[in-house]
Design an enzyme around this catalytic site. Structure first.
Site, PDB file in Angstrom:
ATOM      1  N   ASP A  69       0.783  -1.267  -0.050  1.00 52.08           N
ATOM      2  CA  ASP A  69       0.108  -0.060   0.102  1.00 52.08           C
ATOM      3  C   ASP A  69       0.620   1.362   0.030  1.00 52.08           C
ATOM      4  OD1 ASP A  69       0.805  -0.782   2.501  1.00 52.08           O
ATOM      5  OD2 ASP A  69      -1.210  -1.051   3.137  1.00 52.08           O
ATOM      6  N   ASN A 138      -9.239  -2.545  12.240  1.00 50.90           N
ATOM      7  CA  ASN A 138     -10.528  -2.916  11.874  1.00 50.90           C
ATOM      8  C   ASN A 138     -10.629  -4.157  10.875  1.00 50.90           C
ATOM      9  OD1 ASN A 138      -8.954  -1.917   9.799  1.00 50.90           O
ATOM     10  ND2 ASN A 138     -10.394  -0.165   9.388  1.00 50.90           N
ATOM     11  N   HIS A 140      -8.545  -4.701   8.498  1.00 51.05           N
ATOM     12  CA  HIS A 140      -8.047  -4.507   7.045  1.00 51.05           C
ATOM     13  C   HIS A 140      -6.664  -5.275   7.017  1.00 51.05           C
ATOM     14  CE1 HIS A 140      -5.654  -0.641   8.473  1.00 51.05           C
ATOM     15  NE2 HIS A 140      -4.750  -1.744   8.501  1.00 51.05           N
ATOM     16  N   GLU A 145      -9.991  -1.606   3.283  1.00 54.54           N
ATOM     17  CA  GLU A 145     -10.885  -1.012   4.524  1.00 54.54           C
ATOM     18  C   GLU A 145     -12.230  -1.819   4.518  1.00 54.54           C
ATOM     19  OE1 GLU A 145      -9.326   0.301   6.689  1.00 54.54           O
ATOM     20  OE2 GLU A 145      -8.515   2.529   6.480  1.00 54.54           O
TER      21      GLU A 145
HETATM   22  C1  F6R Z   1       0.977  -2.077   6.339  1.00 50.03           C
HETATM   23  C2  F6R Z   1      -0.416  -2.403   6.135  1.00 50.03           C
HETATM   24  C3  F6R Z   1      -1.460  -2.446   7.433  1.00 50.03           C
HETATM   25  C4  F6R Z   1      -0.845  -3.131   8.686  1.00 50.03           C
HETATM   26  C5  F6R Z   1      -1.828  -2.853   9.535  1.00 50.03           C
HETATM   27  C6  F6R Z   1      -1.354  -3.535  10.738  1.00 50.03           C
HETATM   28  O1  F6R Z   1       1.566  -1.992   5.019  1.00 50.03           O
HETATM   29  O2  F6R Z   1      -0.822  -2.768   5.064  1.00 50.03           O
HETATM   30  O3  F6R Z   1      -2.520  -3.141   6.825  1.00 50.03           O
HETATM   31  O4  F6R Z   1      -0.210  -4.392   8.330  1.00 50.03           O
HETATM   32  O5  F6R Z   1      -2.376  -1.938  10.039  1.00 50.03           O
HETATM   33  O6  F6R Z   1      -0.230  -2.594  11.346  1.00 50.03           O
HETATM   34  P1  F6R Z   1       0.746  -2.807  12.797  1.00 50.03           P
HETATM   35  O7  F6R Z   1       1.639  -3.915  12.265  1.00 50.03           O
HETATM   36  O8  F6R Z   1       1.551  -1.579  12.558  1.00 50.03           O
HETATM   37  O9  F6R Z   1      -0.103  -3.175  13.885  1.00 50.03           O
END
Ligand code: F6R
Length: 245
Positions: A69, A138, A140, A145
């Protein structure tokens, strides 16, 4: 078949197990494309993989890294871009040349065209061999999302308030977090030959619990992985509902 679930003791054991999983995959297919999450959870994994590379136990130099992303509209070279993070955490430590990345260009004038170019580049590289993903609060994965259907393509999305507040720690304040991002589509993730979803820490326990109880549901995008033939959820004790910590 629901995802395979593996529980390990703590964040260190999770990094070790995830790095071993990825290293085995690279040894099996050194030319594959890896979809690589940023975020906090996989940082230990990349550090452990870098140790394996330094010790000559795995050679990652032929791997391609596909960005999972990217924020929309950052200026070139902004350190907070996810490509910048990917360079520092993944490419440089693992000895992968910059030109071996499949980028999501959040600065493109035509974001739809940038997403199509990304999907074409992924297809040209033989698809995704391994997707290494973190789990958003959430549900994702990437920035798919809720709600995201299983066939959601790579696209520009509006970040939800929950994702904005969980990313505020990287931006100083909620107001500074970009409102839009590009994400590899749910369909691209689900087409990966193998998926490793990692979750660590007590703050992930509620969403892990929801994920384990949920059938595939667009309102909890990670739950689509229950329908994937080779997806593993790797969690530490603190993130596992019902564990003793
Ligand atoms: C990051 C991404 C997000 C994270 C997710 C968890 O490239 O795509 O989906 O993997 O928000 O984030 P952390 O690991 O910081 O809890």
């Amino acid at each position: 078949m629901p995802m395979e679930v593996r529980v390990v003791r703590d964040a260190t054991a999770l990094a070790d197990a995830a790095a071993a999983f990825v290293a085995d995959g690279i040894r099996e297919d050194p030319d594959q494309t890896i979809l690589a999450a940023t975020g906090e959870t996989p940082m230990g994994t990349y550090a452990r993989l870098a140790d394996l590379v330094r010790r000559g136990e795995v050679d990652a130099s032929r791997v391609r890294i596909a960005q999972l992303d990217e924020y929309v509209g950052l200026s070139a070279g902004d350190r907070r871009s996810l490509i910048g993070w990917t360079r520092r955490a993944v490419l440089e430590p693992l000895g992968i040349e910059d030109e071996r990345t499949i980028r999501l260009d959040g600065q493109a004038a035509d974001l739809d065209a940038a997403c199509r170019a990304y999907e074409a580049a992924v297809a040209e590289g033989g698809g995704i061999g391994l997707a290494l993903l973190g789990l958003g609060p959430n549900g994702h994965v990437g920035f798919n999302e809720p709600p995201s259907p299983a066939d959601a393509p790579t696209r520009a999305i509006a970040l939800t308030p929950e994702s904005i507040s969980s990313n505020a720690r990287y931006w100083g304040s909620v107001d500074d977090v970009p409102r839009r991002a590009l994400t590899a589509g749910m369909a691209t993730i689900l087409a990966a030959r193998r998926v490793l979803l990692v979750a660590s820490g007590p703050h992930k326990r509620t969403i892990v619990s929801r994920l384990l109880d949920s059938p595939p549901d667009p309102w909890l995008p990670a739950s689509h992985l229950h329908a994937h033939p080779a997806a593993t959820l790797l969690v530490d004790d603190a993130a596992m509902p019902g564990s003793r910590n």
